[in-house]
Scaffold this motif. Structure first.
Motif, PDB file in Angstrom:
ATOM      1  N   HIS A  14       3.889  -1.898   4.264  1.00 48.06           N
ATOM      2  CA  HIS A  14       4.614  -1.100   3.278  1.00 48.06           C
ATOM      3  C   HIS A  14       4.498  -1.699   1.881  1.00 48.06           C
ATOM      4  O   HIS A  14       4.399  -0.974   0.894  1.00 48.06           O
ATOM      5  CB  HIS A  14       6.098  -1.007   3.652  1.00 48.06           C
ATOM      6  CG  HIS A  14       6.367  -0.291   4.928  1.00 48.06           C
ATOM      7  ND1 HIS A  14       5.838   0.945   5.221  1.00 48.06           N
ATOM      8  CD2 HIS A  14       7.126  -0.633   6.003  1.00 48.06           C
ATOM      9  CE1 HIS A  14       6.259   1.342   6.412  1.00 48.06           C
ATOM     10  NE2 HIS A  14       7.032   0.392   6.917  1.00 48.06           N
ATOM     11  N   PRO A  17       0.504  -1.510  -0.109  1.00 46.11           N
ATOM     12  CA  PRO A  17       0.152  -0.214  -0.698  1.00 46.11           C
ATOM     13  C   PRO A  17       1.010   0.109  -1.922  1.00 46.11           C
ATOM     14  O   PRO A  17       0.526   0.693  -2.893  1.00 46.11           O
ATOM     15  CB  PRO A  17       0.415   0.771   0.446  1.00 46.11           C
ATOM     16  CG  PRO A  17       0.198  -0.041   1.686  1.00 46.11           C
ATOM     17  CD  PRO A  17       0.763  -1.387   1.345  1.00 46.11           C
ATOM     18  N   GLN A 125       1.514   5.390   5.452  1.00 41.99           N
ATOM     19  CA  GLN A 125       0.322   4.598   5.712  1.00 41.99           C
ATOM     20  C   GLN A 125      -0.266   4.806   7.102  1.00 41.99           C
ATOM     21  O   GLN A 125      -1.436   4.485   7.337  1.00 41.99           O
ATOM     22  CB  GLN A 125       0.636   3.104   5.544  1.00 41.99           C
ATOM     23  CG  GLN A 125       1.195   2.705   4.193  1.00 41.99           C
ATOM     24  CD  GLN A 125       2.714   2.780   4.149  1.00 41.99           C
ATOM     25  OE1 GLN A 125       3.393   2.451   5.109  1.00 41.99           O
ATOM     26  NE2 GLN A 125       3.258   3.224   3.024  1.00 41.99           N
ATOM     27  N   ALA A 146      -2.092   8.896   4.694  1.00 41.82           N
ATOM     28  CA  ALA A 146      -3.329   8.120   4.803  1.00 41.82           C
ATOM     29  C   ALA A 146      -4.362   8.821   5.670  1.00 41.82           C
ATOM     30  O   ALA A 146      -5.557   8.771   5.391  1.00 41.82           O
ATOM     31  CB  ALA A 146      -3.029   6.730   5.363  1.00 41.82           C
ATOM     32  N   ASN A 165      -5.230   5.207   2.192  1.00 38.74           N
ATOM     33  CA  ASN A 165      -4.239   4.211   1.805  1.00 38.74           C
ATOM     34  C   ASN A 165      -4.614   3.533   0.498  1.00 38.74           C
ATOM     35  O   ASN A 165      -5.777   3.202   0.284  1.00 38.74           O
ATOM     36  CB  ASN A 165      -4.108   3.128   2.891  1.00 38.74           C
ATOM     37  CG  ASN A 165      -3.050   3.479   3.908  1.00 38.74           C
ATOM     38  OD1 ASN A 165      -2.025   4.067   3.572  1.00 38.74           O
ATOM     39  ND2 ASN A 165      -3.277   3.114   5.162  1.00 38.74           N
TER      40      ASN A 165
END
Length: 230
Positions: A14, A17, A125, A146, A165
């Motif tokens: 987390h 990104p 993601q 993503a 991503n």
């Protein structure tokens, strides 16, 4: 001056990104954008994000334990306290938009922003959307996924775009071949898709290392998706 709140954390999946997006905004807008991170107190983002040069505010939010735990009794209180702090943070910072990347802290921040009339965005993601993003998806303005598999899980295809991503540029500057040449054993790991699962995978990899009596360096390559070609 545009002011952007970025929220997400708990795991590197987390955090990084989110950092990649923050860096992209800085490269594009320079001094015309101000970024504030919001994380969960006691989680790894409270150390990682400031180390990368960003300001972060911590919320006292916590998630429910899946097993019986008396700590679960304090969760509603912590959530309400986090929402109040999130509202105050959004107001004081003067946020123009709030972007969530999953993790405990994203919930209170985006929930508060939505009720304050501030545009909200989430980025997922994984192919199997996390609980926080699934709960927020209905009311956010834009969703970035993503992989295509996440679109159905999030339940809002009309406002979801599959973009891959976010990745920091320095990742592509590393010498992958050199790193692999120094490893005696390479493990391709399928997983890392669910919140907290990376820790479980790491534990099993280390057990494998001990069982095989490996003294050499072990390299693991997480495999969770694919790169979208432009």
């Amino acid at each position: 001056m545009k002011r952007v709140i970025v929220s997400g954390g708990g795991t590197g999946g987390h955090i990084y990104p989110a950092v990649a997006v923050a860096e992209a905004l800085r490269r594009r807008f320079g001094e015309e954008v101000e970024i504030l991170f919001v994380g969960a107190e006691g989680k790894m983002e409270m150390e990682k994000v400031p180390a990368l040069g960003y300001r972060i505010v911590g919320l006292p939010v916590a998630g429910l334990q899946r097993r019986f735990d008396l700590k679960n009794l304090a969760v509603p209180y912590k959530v309400l306290k986090s929402i109040r702090k999130a509202r105050r943070t959004i107001r004081d910072f003067g946020a123009d938009v709030v972007v969530g990347f999953g993790g405990y802290a994203s919930g209170p921040v985006l929930w508060a922003a939505q009720r304050m009339g501030i545009p909200t965005v989430i980025q997922e993601q994984n192919s199997y959307a996390g609980v926080t993003n699934k709960l927020l998806a209905k009311d956010v303005d834009v969703i970035f996924a993503a992989v295509p598999a996440a679109v159905e899980k999030l339940g809002a295809p009309e406002k979801t775009s599959v973009v891959g991503n976010p990745v920091r540029p320095e990742i592509f500057m590393q010498n992958r071949d050199l790193a692999l040449s120094r490893a005696k054993l390479l493990a391709l790991v399928w997983g890392y898709e669910f919140e907290g699962e990376s820790r479980t995978v790491d534990i099993h990899v280390q057990r494998l290392r001990q069982k095989l009596h490996l003294s050499e360096k072990l390299v693991t390559l997480p495999r969770v998706g694919y790169r979208l070609e432009s």
